[in-house]
Write a protein that holds these residues in place. Structure first.
Motif, mmCIF file in Angstrom:
data_model
loop_
_atom_site.group_PDB
_atom_site.id
_atom_site.type_symbol
_atom_site.label_atom_id
_atom_site.label_comp_id
_atom_site.label_asym_id
_atom_site.label_seq_id
_atom_site.Cartn_x
_atom_site.Cartn_y
_atom_site.Cartn_z
ATOM 1 N N ALA A 62 56.364 109.555 35.820
ATOM 2 C CA ALA A 62 56.216 108.860 37.102
ATOM 3 C C ALA A 62 56.135 107.346 36.879
ATOM 4 C CB ALA A 62 54.988 109.358 37.856
ATOM 5 N N VAL A 63 55.474 106.923 35.816
ATOM 6 C CA VAL A 63 55.412 105.490 35.479
ATOM 7 C C VAL A 63 56.817 104.995 35.143
ATOM 8 C CG1 VAL A 63 54.509 103.799 33.828
ATOM 9 C CG2 VAL A 63 53.000 105.582 34.734
ATOM 10 N N ALA A 64 57.548 105.772 34.359
ATOM 11 C CA ALA A 64 58.920 105.411 33.990
ATOM 12 C C ALA A 64 59.807 105.281 35.222
ATOM 13 C CB ALA A 64 59.499 106.447 33.028
ATOM 14 N N ILE A 65 59.693 106.235 36.132
ATOM 15 C CA ILE A 65 60.503 106.194 37.355
ATOM 16 C C ILE A 65 60.122 105.001 38.208
ATOM 17 C CG2 ILE A 65 60.954 107.411 39.529
ATOM 18 C CD1 ILE A 65 60.720 110.046 37.845
ATOM 19 N N LEU A 66 58.826 104.734 38.324
ATOM 20 C CA LEU A 66 58.360 103.584 39.102
ATOM 21 C C LEU A 66 58.918 102.273 38.541
ATOM 22 C CD1 LEU A 66 56.518 102.510 41.383
ATOM 23 C CD2 LEU A 66 54.690 102.398 39.677
ATOM 24 N N ILE A 67 58.882 102.128 37.230
ATOM 25 C CA ILE A 67 59.422 100.919 36.594
ATOM 26 C C ILE A 67 60.928 100.836 36.815
ATOM 27 C CG2 ILE A 67 59.852 99.807 34.353
ATOM 28 C CD1 ILE A 67 57.050 100.858 33.513
ATOM 29 N N GLY A 68 61.627 101.953 36.665
ATOM 30 C CA GLY A 68 63.070 101.965 36.891
ATOM 31 C C GLY A 68 63.435 101.603 38.322
ATOM 32 N N VAL A 69 62.728 102.174 39.285
ATOM 33 C CA VAL A 69 62.989 101.869 40.700
ATOM 34 C C VAL A 69 62.676 100.405 40.994
ATOM 35 C CG1 VAL A 69 62.189 102.358 43.062
ATOM 36 C CG2 VAL A 69 62.733 104.238 41.504
ATOM 37 N N LEU A 70 61.581 99.905 40.423
ATOM 38 C CA LEU A 70 61.235 98.497 40.591
ATOM 39 C C LEU A 70 62.347 97.600 40.054
ATOM 40 C CD1 LEU A 70 59.018 96.453 41.442
ATOM 41 C CD2 LEU A 70 58.190 96.583 39.083
ATOM 42 N N GLY A 71 62.851 97.922 38.879
ATOM 43 C CA GLY A 71 63.959 97.155 38.300
ATOM 44 C C GLY A 71 65.202 97.209 39.160
#
Length: 119
Positions: A62-71
């Motif tokens: 979920a942290v990885a997805i959040l960072i990816g979506v933010l990017g």
């Protein structure tokens, strides 16, 4: 069941490769960065509780997805790359049986004890 989970995680590693291929980075960047999230094991120098917390932050999908979506929304390819690498790394780890850690020790994960993937 564990075989099914391994295939699911392998599919997610492939997804991370497909997403990475959409970015303008050289092919060698993906394998060069794939193990970087394991630097988070440094928390175990302090104690198991700190180690598990830091490790789990860097290995939580979920942290990885959040960072990816933010990017993606910021239009920042480097932040998007970080999210894709974290996601791919976490999927690869789970494919090999390395899950999120309990604070009782590095070998105790949500997938069972490390090395207990005989089935």
């Amino acid at each position: 069941m564990k075989t099914l989970i391994k295939f699911e995680e392998a599919a997610q590693v492939i997804l991370s490769l497909v997403l990475f291929a959409q970015l303008p980075f050289a092919w060698w960047v993906f394998p060069a960065l794939l193990l970087v999230p394991d630097v988070s094991m440094v928390g175990y120098v302090f104690n198991s509780k700190t180690g598990a917390f830091i490790y789990n932050v860097f290995h939580h999908k979920a942290v990885a997805i959040l960072i990816g979506v933010l990017g993606f929304y910021l239009g920042n390819e480097y932040v998007l790359l970080a999210g894709i690498i974290l996601f791919g790394h976490s999927s690869m780890d789970r494919m090999f049986g390395y899950g999120l850690k309990f604070d009782t020790g590095f070998g105790y994960t949500h997938l069972g004890e490390i090395g207990d993937l005989k089935k």
